[in-house]
Design an enzyme around this catalytic site. Structure first.
Site, PDB file in Angstrom:
ATOM      1  N   THR A 139       0.829  -1.218   0.000  1.00  0.00           N
ATOM      2  CA  THR A 139       0.000   0.000   0.000  1.00  0.00           C
ATOM      3  C   THR A 139       0.860   1.264   0.000  1.00  0.00           C
ATOM      4  N   GLY A 178       2.522  -3.090   8.540  1.00  0.00           N
ATOM      5  CA  GLY A 178       2.722  -3.366   9.962  1.00  0.00           C
ATOM      6  C   GLY A 178       4.171  -3.707  10.230  1.00  0.00           C
ATOM      7  N   GLU A 421      -6.286  -5.972   3.791  1.00  0.00           N
ATOM      8  CA  GLU A 421      -6.306  -7.227   3.026  1.00  0.00           C
ATOM      9  C   GLU A 421      -7.460  -7.229   2.034  1.00  0.00           C
TER      10      GLU A 421
HETATM   11  C1  LIG Z   1       0.852 -17.679   9.567  1.00  0.00           C
HETATM   12  C2  LIG Z   1      -0.486 -17.601  10.219  1.00  0.00           C
HETATM   13  C3  LIG Z   1      -1.314 -16.494   9.597  1.00  0.00           C
HETATM   14  C4  LIG Z   1      -2.582 -16.291  10.359  1.00  0.00           C
HETATM   15  C5  LIG Z   1      -3.230 -14.971   9.920  1.00  0.00           C
HETATM   16  C6  LIG Z   1      -4.526 -14.887  10.529  1.00  0.00           C
HETATM   17  C7  LIG Z   1      -5.284 -13.855  10.425  1.00  0.00           C
HETATM   18  C8  LIG Z   1      -4.775 -12.577   9.883  1.00  0.00           C
HETATM   19  C9  LIG Z   1      -4.889 -11.584  10.944  1.00  0.00           C
HETATM   20  C10 LIG Z   1      -4.249 -10.502  10.887  1.00  0.00           C
HETATM   21  C11 LIG Z   1      -3.355 -10.172   9.755  1.00  0.00           C
HETATM   22  C12 LIG Z   1      -2.404  -9.124  10.224  1.00  0.00           C
HETATM   23  C13 LIG Z   1      -2.133  -8.135   9.490  1.00  0.00           C
HETATM   24  C14 LIG Z   1      -2.699  -7.970   8.116  1.00  0.00           C
HETATM   25  C15 LIG Z   1      -2.397  -6.574   7.699  1.00  0.00           C
HETATM   26  C16 LIG Z   1      -3.029  -6.242   6.413  1.00  0.00           C
HETATM   27  C17 LIG Z   1      -2.043  -6.345   5.288  1.00  0.00           C
HETATM   28  C18 LIG Z   1      -2.544  -5.680   4.056  1.00  0.00           C
HETATM   29  O1  LIG Z   1      -3.530  -5.010   4.036  1.00  0.00           O
HETATM   30  S1  LIG Z   1      -1.595  -6.024   2.691  1.00  0.00           S
HETATM   31  C19 LIG Z   1      -2.353  -5.071   1.402  1.00  0.00           C
HETATM   32  C20 LIG Z   1      -3.729  -5.593   1.033  1.00  0.00           C
HETATM   33  N1  LIG Z   1      -4.176  -4.971  -0.169  1.00  0.00           N
HETATM   34  C21 LIG Z   1      -5.142  -5.465  -0.926  1.00  0.00           C
HETATM   35  O2  LIG Z   1      -5.787  -6.444  -0.595  1.00  0.00           O
HETATM   36  C22 LIG Z   1      -5.387  -4.761  -2.241  1.00  0.00           C
HETATM   37  C23 LIG Z   1      -6.796  -4.991  -2.752  1.00  0.00           C
HETATM   38  N2  LIG Z   1      -6.832  -4.842  -4.193  1.00  0.00           N
HETATM   39  C24 LIG Z   1      -6.662  -5.950  -5.011  1.00  0.00           C
HETATM   40  O3  LIG Z   1      -6.463  -7.071  -4.600  1.00  0.00           O
HETATM   41  C25 LIG Z   1      -6.776  -5.694  -6.503  1.00  0.00           C
HETATM   42  O4  LIG Z   1      -6.517  -4.335  -6.797  1.00  0.00           O
HETATM   43  C26 LIG Z   1      -8.192  -6.051  -7.050  1.00  0.00           C
HETATM   44  C27 LIG Z   1      -9.255  -5.255  -6.334  1.00  0.00           C
HETATM   45  C28 LIG Z   1      -8.427  -7.517  -6.886  1.00  0.00           C
HETATM   46  C29 LIG Z   1      -8.250  -5.680  -8.518  1.00  0.00           C
HETATM   47  O5  LIG Z   1      -7.110  -6.251  -9.095  1.00  0.00           O
HETATM   48  P1  LIG Z   1      -6.895  -6.068 -10.671  1.00  0.00           P
HETATM   49  O6  LIG Z   1      -7.241  -4.677 -11.021  1.00  0.00           O
HETATM   50  O7  LIG Z   1      -5.555  -6.566 -11.035  1.00  0.00           O
HETATM   51  O8  LIG Z   1      -7.917  -7.126 -11.220  1.00  0.00           O
HETATM   52  P2  LIG Z   1      -9.315  -6.953 -11.914  1.00  0.00           P
HETATM   53  O9  LIG Z   1      -9.139  -6.136 -13.157  1.00  0.00           O
HETATM   54  O10 LIG Z   1     -10.355  -6.518 -10.944  1.00  0.00           O
HETATM   55  O11 LIG Z   1      -9.546  -8.478 -12.301  1.00  0.00           O
HETATM   56  C30 LIG Z   1      -8.661  -9.095 -13.220  1.00  0.00           C
HETATM   57  C31 LIG Z   1      -8.720 -10.579 -13.012  1.00  0.00           C
HETATM   58  O12 LIG Z   1      -7.851 -10.924 -11.931  1.00  0.00           O
HETATM   59  C32 LIG Z   1      -8.515 -11.752 -11.026  1.00  0.00           C
HETATM   60  N3  LIG Z   1      -7.922 -11.538  -9.699  1.00  0.00           N
HETATM   61  C33 LIG Z   1      -7.844 -10.383  -9.009  1.00  0.00           C
HETATM   62  N4  LIG Z   1      -7.194 -10.584  -7.836  1.00  0.00           N
HETATM   63  C34 LIG Z   1      -6.864 -11.904  -7.807  1.00  0.00           C
HETATM   64  C35 LIG Z   1      -6.189 -12.725  -6.848  1.00  0.00           C
HETATM   65  N5  LIG Z   1      -5.732 -12.234  -5.679  1.00  0.00           N
HETATM   66  N6  LIG Z   1      -6.019 -14.028  -7.132  1.00  0.00           N
HETATM   67  C36 LIG Z   1      -6.495 -14.523  -8.305  1.00  0.00           C
HETATM   68  N7  LIG Z   1      -7.155 -13.817  -9.264  1.00  0.00           N
HETATM   69  C37 LIG Z   1      -7.327 -12.505  -8.988  1.00  0.00           C
HETATM   70  C38 LIG Z   1      -9.946 -11.279 -11.095  1.00  0.00           C
HETATM   71  O13 LIG Z   1     -10.810 -12.278 -10.575  1.00  0.00           O
HETATM   72  C39 LIG Z   1     -10.097 -11.095 -12.588  1.00  0.00           C
HETATM   73  O14 LIG Z   1     -10.259 -12.352 -13.192  1.00  0.00           O
HETATM   74  P3  LIG Z   1     -11.165 -12.445 -14.512  1.00  0.00           P
HETATM   75  O15 LIG Z   1     -12.523 -12.006 -14.126  1.00  0.00           O
HETATM   76  O16 LIG Z   1     -11.079 -13.884 -14.894  1.00  0.00           O
HETATM   77  O17 LIG Z   1     -10.543 -11.502 -15.511  1.00  0.00           O
HETATM   78  C1  LIG Z   2      -4.597  -1.667  10.501  1.00  0.00           C
HETATM   79  C2  LIG Z   2      -4.127  -1.712   9.063  1.00  0.00           C
HETATM   80  C3  LIG Z   2      -3.020  -2.487   8.728  1.00  0.00           C
HETATM   81  C4  LIG Z   2      -2.553  -2.498   7.412  1.00  0.00           C
HETATM   82  N1  LIG Z   2      -1.420  -3.219   7.125  1.00  0.00           N
HETATM   83  C5  LIG Z   2      -0.940  -3.187   5.863  1.00  0.00           C
HETATM   84  C6  LIG Z   2       0.252  -3.896   5.540  1.00  0.00           C
HETATM   85  O1  LIG Z   2       0.848  -4.539   6.412  1.00  0.00           O
HETATM   86  N2  LIG Z   2       0.741  -3.838   4.267  1.00  0.00           N
HETATM   87  C7  LIG Z   2       0.084  -3.131   3.281  1.00  0.00           C
HETATM   88  O2  LIG Z   2       0.563  -3.108   2.144  1.00  0.00           O
HETATM   89  N3  LIG Z   2      -1.084  -2.460   3.549  1.00  0.00           N
HETATM   90  C8  LIG Z   2      -1.596  -2.476   4.810  1.00  0.00           C
HETATM   91  N4  LIG Z   2      -2.760  -1.804   5.094  1.00  0.00           N
HETATM   92  C9  LIG Z   2      -3.412  -1.008   4.048  1.00  0.00           C
HETATM   93  C10 LIG Z   2      -4.679  -1.690   3.547  1.00  0.00           C
HETATM   94  O3  LIG Z   2      -4.359  -2.833   2.806  1.00  0.00           O
HETATM   95  C11 LIG Z   2      -5.488  -0.697   2.709  1.00  0.00           C
HETATM   96  O4  LIG Z   2      -5.911   0.336   3.560  1.00  0.00           O
HETATM   97  C12 LIG Z   2      -6.676  -1.406   2.071  1.00  0.00           C
HETATM   98  O5  LIG Z   2      -6.238  -2.218   1.022  1.00  0.00           O
HETATM   99  C13 LIG Z   2      -7.741  -0.410   1.552  1.00  0.00           C
HETATM  100  O6  LIG Z   2      -7.189   0.437   0.578  1.00  0.00           O
HETATM  101  P1  LIG Z   2      -7.351   2.037   0.741  1.00  0.00           P
HETATM  102  O7  LIG Z   2      -6.911   2.383   2.100  1.00  0.00           O
HETATM  103  O8  LIG Z   2      -6.692   2.644  -0.433  1.00  0.00           O
HETATM  104  O9  LIG Z   2      -8.909   2.292   0.657  1.00  0.00           O
HETATM  105  P2  LIG Z   2      -9.716   2.853  -0.634  1.00  0.00           P
HETATM  106  O10 LIG Z   2      -9.696   1.856  -1.722  1.00  0.00           O
HETATM  107  O11 LIG Z   2      -9.273   4.234  -0.907  1.00  0.00           O
HETATM  108  O12 LIG Z   2     -11.198   2.804   0.006  1.00  0.00           O
HETATM  109  C14 LIG Z   2     -11.931   3.978   0.263  1.00  0.00           C
HETATM  110  C15 LIG Z   2     -13.356   3.746  -0.239  1.00  0.00           C
HETATM  111  O13 LIG Z   2     -13.320   3.638  -1.669  1.00  0.00           O
HETATM  112  C16 LIG Z   2     -14.132   2.549  -2.092  1.00  0.00           C
HETATM  113  N5  LIG Z   2     -13.642   1.956  -3.340  1.00  0.00           N
HETATM  114  C17 LIG Z   2     -12.360   1.841  -3.733  1.00  0.00           C
HETATM  115  N6  LIG Z   2     -12.277   1.206  -4.911  1.00  0.00           N
HETATM  116  C18 LIG Z   2     -13.554   0.925  -5.295  1.00  0.00           C
HETATM  117  C19 LIG Z   2     -14.146   0.269  -6.431  1.00  0.00           C
HETATM  118  N7  LIG Z   2     -13.389  -0.234  -7.414  1.00  0.00           N
HETATM  119  N8  LIG Z   2     -15.492   0.136  -6.454  1.00  0.00           N
HETATM  120  C20 LIG Z   2     -16.246   0.605  -5.430  1.00  0.00           C
HETATM  121  N9  LIG Z   2     -15.760   1.245  -4.347  1.00  0.00           N
HETATM  122  C21 LIG Z   2     -14.426   1.399  -4.290  1.00  0.00           C
HETATM  123  C22 LIG Z   2     -13.993   1.543  -0.952  1.00  0.00           C
HETATM  124  O14 LIG Z   2     -15.085   0.624  -0.949  1.00  0.00           O
HETATM  125  C23 LIG Z   2     -13.970   2.439   0.279  1.00  0.00           C
HETATM  126  O15 LIG Z   2     -15.307   2.673   0.696  1.00  0.00           O
HETATM  127  C24 LIG Z   2      -3.241  -1.762   6.408  1.00  0.00           C
HETATM  128  C25 LIG Z   2      -4.364  -1.003   6.744  1.00  0.00           C
HETATM  129  C26 LIG Z   2      -4.821  -0.975   8.059  1.00  0.00           C
HETATM  130  C27 LIG Z   2      -6.032  -0.151   8.407  1.00  0.00           C
END
Ligand SMILES: CCCCC/C=C\C/C=C\C/C=C\CCCCC(=O)SCCNC(=O)CCNC(=O)[C@H](O)C(C)(C)COP(=O)(O)OP(=O)(O)OC[C@H]1O[C@@H](n2cnc3c(N)ncnc32)[C@H](O)[C@@H]1OP(=O)(O)O
Ligand SMILES: Cc1cc2nc3c(=O)[nH]c(=O)nc-3n(C[C@H](O)[C@H](O)[C@H](O)COP(=O)(O)OP(=O)(O)OC[C@H]3O[C@@H](n4cnc5c(N)ncnc54)[C@H](O)[C@@H]3O)c2cc1C
Length: 648
Positions: A139, A178, A421
């Site tokens: 991110t 994190g 996530e």
């Molecule tokens: C070891 C023990 C572990 C235990 C853990 C337990 C619990 C966990 C608890 C706590 C965890 C602690 C900390 C966590 C901290 C959080 C960390 C983070 O937040 S990391 C950052 C997270 N960020 C995101 O999740 C980003 C979200 N956005 C996306 O994933 C993508 O932008 C998207 C929304 C999916 C769009 O991607 P894109 O634009 O490339 O794709 P589309 O055009 O929409 O679709 C194209 C195509 O791709 C397919 N697809 C998309 N994503 C995936 C995927 N991940 N895998 C497979 N396929 C994917 C999608 O379905 C489309 O397919 P098709 O329709 O066939 O074209």
């Molecule tokens: C506690 C915490 C821990 C985190 N840890 C990590 C980490 O370890 N590593 C890491 O990389 N990231 C981490 N993140 C970041 C996290 O993954 C992002 O905040 C998350 O993916 C959401 O993205 P954003 O913040 O850009 O929200 P945005 O996407 O800007 O969301 C804002 C609003 O826009 C809307 N929106 C966005 N796109 C669309 C769409 N296509 N259609 C409709 N609505 C839409 C959403 O629904 C939402 O209501 C963490 C965040 C938090 C809060």
């Protein structure tokens, strides 16, 4: 032991140990889990004051110390099984995250799943021995959801066989990871790969960010903590700005895509494999939803058994608040959801490991369904659990608002799961993308499998539009309720697909048609996930041999399904007798409510709640806790101020 809570346990109609064993998988697994938990409970090193009495810096320092102690102690005990490590850590963590959390949940899993064997040989010993302490930096300030637009670049320099990493704009600064601010000395950095003048999209790179000897930031690296948050106070979520930081070619994770020494790019079998770690965490979060909700229900229901308030019948003693129908209607559907999500979490984890096993053998055919299922269930369960924790807190009245209740900490720690996530709405839209595609395939006569096979079924049953068919439900039969949820899901998928179709016929773009149908698309995904949850709950019952346990869980399953219908009555034919049936189920569950939360078997240390204590001695414990507040360390704190005011 509080007499109320004793009586509750005497009234139960089933053996809680039998249910606990079922939740653990066996009596031996229960024994072993408790044995591991007791290692923490009986360890003086883990008996510390409530983090709510500490400053943010003190909480962070305490979290780092605890993470370090856990590493040493797990080594000393020889505990290496991942599930047993998880039991040990979640007991030590109580309600909080740990400083090294991202190292375990994302840095290591990414190395395991995206390194070549040669890269694993180099990096795993460093990471598994905590010499390389890592996080997952994807991110940026400007983008979290839309990762195709992330701006950090990794440009290959064939003359030195290095990648040059840059955050070219303020919006490209890595933000949120994190453990990034103060803890990590490495990061998995997601960056746009450029080689030979061409961009190949997002790839993962291992980037050293602090010196492994001095822990000072390395040249070109600006890193720090992003400041106080709504919760997660013991975690140093951080920022990272990279300016011409050079890393060896070998630091690009090359299991699926490669850059040759001359800069030529070899593309992966699927460009979504880089997204693999996110799918893993989403799948695991489903289980976290169950644990957060079951802990909250344990606290609220035990407290409701010992709290006496108001008057049910004039002149009678104040009743237990658990005897109020309104209190039961708040808590028992959440208790049912906690059990449902426990079973769904087990299913999601098993499904994740089964499908990734096929992917590791080169079979990517089930990746789309895994992505859609993990995304949808992560959103569905976290939204429900998030709201449910707040209901539990409020059901405890004023004392639920005290940190010693444990509920505020559970809430602020859990609530970001709706955002991180994969933001929940975005995840629901991803699931909808898969559902619409499957709907069209079913219409073309293709045979579907897995959780979407019902879309074939609905096509075969009757060719007329699914949405025109009445929902007839036998409200005492779980199988009939599963059918109702299946039909509702099929209806709402059809409504979403037809909305898209209608939009397209207005000759607007696919993207605008999609955006104009978002409401129907999210509802279709919600209905699909709800059907999956009800179906899995019913399927689990068929595995239960103990008749008493089967009976009480069947009652919970009926309540979960019927309550879900009342929450979405617009989608089902509103059945007037449902409310009466729900009331009867509440009465049936009442005598087993405490035994059902006891069966989750949370020890007091892990629950960290004076309201949810096993012995029910709430008030005495609240008073003892309050007396430990730092503000009470001196009898008078602001005497000088009072003096000034009095002198005026
Ligand atoms: C070891 C023990 C572990 C235990 C853990 C337990 C619990 C966990 C608890 C706590 C965890 C602690 C900390 C966590 C901290 C959080 C960390 C983070 O937040 S990391 C950052 C997270 N960020 C995101 O999740 C980003 C979200 N956005 C996306 O994933 C993508 O932008 C998207 C929304 C999916 C769009 O991607 P894109 O634009 O490339 O794709 P589309 O055009 O929409 O679709 C194209 C195509 O791709 C397919 N697809 C998309 N994503 C995936 C995927 N991940 N895998 C497979 N396929 C994917 C999608 O379905 C489309 O397919 P098709 O329709 O066939 O074209
Ligand atoms: C506690 C915490 C821990 C985190 N840890 C990590 C980490 O370890 N590593 C890491 O990389 N990231 C981490 N993140 C970041 C996290 O993954 C992002 O905040 C998350 O993916 C959401 O993205 P954003 O913040 O850009 O929200 P945005 O996407 O800007 O969301 C804002 C609003 O826009 C809307 N929106 C966005 N796109 C669309 C769409 N296509 N259609 C409709 N609505 C839409 C959403 O629904 C939402 O209501 C963490 C965040 C938090 C809060």
């Amino acid at each position: 032991m509080n007499p109320d809570i004793c009586r509750e346990r005497e009234n139960a109609t089933f053996n809680t140990e039998t249910l606990t064993n079922m939740l653990d998988g066996s009596a031996e697994k229960t024994r072993r889990r408790r044995e591991i938990e007791s290692l923490v409970i009986n360890d003086p090193d883990f008996q510390h004051d409530d983090p709510n009495f500490m400053s943010r810096s003190e909480r962070y320092d305490a979290a780092v110390k605890k993470s370090s102690q856990m590493i040493m102690k797990l080594r000393d005990y020889g505990i290496s099984d991942p599930e047993e490590i998880y039991f040990y850590k979640r007991t030590a963590r109580r309600t909080f995250h740990e400083a090294f959390g991202l190292h375990y949940t994302m840095f290591l899993p990414t190395l395991y799943s995206q390194c070549t064997p040669e890269q694993q040989k180099k990096w795993l010993p460093l990471a598994e021995n905590f010499k390389a302490l890592g996080t997952y930096a994807q991110t940026e300030l400007g983008h979290g959801t839309h990762i195709r637009k992330l701006e950090t670049t990794a440009t290959y320099d064939p003359s030195t066989q290095e990648f040059v990493l840059n955050c070219p704009t303020v919006s490209s600064i890595k933000w949120w990871p994190g453990g990034l601010g103060k803890t990590s000395n490495h990061a998995i950095v997601l960056a746009q790969l450029y080689t030979l003048g061409k961009c190949h999209g997002l790839h993962a790179f291992i980037v050293p960010i602090r010196c492994m000897k001095t822990h000072q930031p390395l040249p070109g690296v600006t890193v720090g903590d992003i400041g106080p948050k709504f919760g997660f106070e013991e975690v140093d979520n951080g920022y990272l700005k990279l300016e011409n930081v050079r890393i060896p070619r070998e630091n690009m994770l090359m299991k699926y895509a490669q850059v040759e020494p001359d800069g030529s790019y070899l593309k992966p079998p699927s460009d979504k494999l880089t997204y693999g770690t996110m799918v893993f965490i989403r799948a695991m979060i489903v289980g976290e939803s169950a644990r957060a909700l079951s802990k909250s229900c344990t606290i609220a229901i035990r407290y409701s058994a010992v709290r006496h308030q108001s008057e049910l019948r004039p002149g009678e003693p104040e009743p237990q608040i658990l005897d109020y129908q309104a209190q039961q209607y708040k808590l028992f559907p959440l208790l049912a959801a906690a059990y449902a999500f426990t079973f769904v979490g087990q299913y999601m984890s098993d499904t994740y490991h089964r499908i990734t096993g096929h992917i590791n053998q080169g079979d990517f055919s089930q990746l789309p369904e895994l992505h859609a299922l993990a995304a949808g269930l992560k959103a569905f369960t976290t939204w429900t659990a998030n709201a449910g924790i707040e209901v539990c807190r409020m059901a405890c009245g004023g004392h639920g608002y005290l940190c010693c209740s444990g509920l505020p900490d559970i809430y602020v720690t859990f609530t970001p799961t709706c955002t991180y996530e994969g933001e929940n709405t975005v995840m629901m839209l991803q699931t909808a993308r898969f559902l619409v595609k499957c709907y069209r395939q079913a219409r073309e006569g293709q045979q579907l499998s897995g959780t979407v096979s019902y879309l074939n079924e609905q096509q075969r049953l009757q060719p007329q539009p699914v949405s025109s068919r009445p929902t007839v439900v036998n409200i005492n039969d779980l199988a009939s309720l599963v059918e109702a949820y299946k039909l509702r899901a099929a209806k709402l998928v059809e409504v979403a697909a037809k909305s898209l179709q209608g939009e397209l016929q207005r000759s607007i773009s696919q993207e605008d048609a999609w955006n104009n149908s978002s409401i129907e698309l999210v509802r279709a995904s919600d209905a699909h996930c709800h059907y999956v949850v009800v179906e899995l709950f019913a399927a689990k019952l068929s595995e239960i041999s103990d008749t008493a346990v089967h009976s009480v869980l069947n009652t919970l399953a009926l309540l979960y399904a019927l309550h879900g219908i009342t929450l979405n009555s617009g989608d089902f034919l509103q059945l007037s007798q449902i409310t009466q049936r729900i009331k009867a189920l509440l009465v049936e569950i009442r005598p087993n409510a405490v035994a059902l939360v006891d069966s989750f078997d949370y020890n007091d240390e892990m629950l960290n709640s004076v309201l949810g204590r096993y012995d029910g001695n709430v008030y005495e414990s609240m008073f003892e806790w309050a007396k430990r507040s730092p503000l009470n360390r001196t009898e008078v704190r602001s005497f000088i101020i009072f003096n000034i005011i009095q002198k005026k």
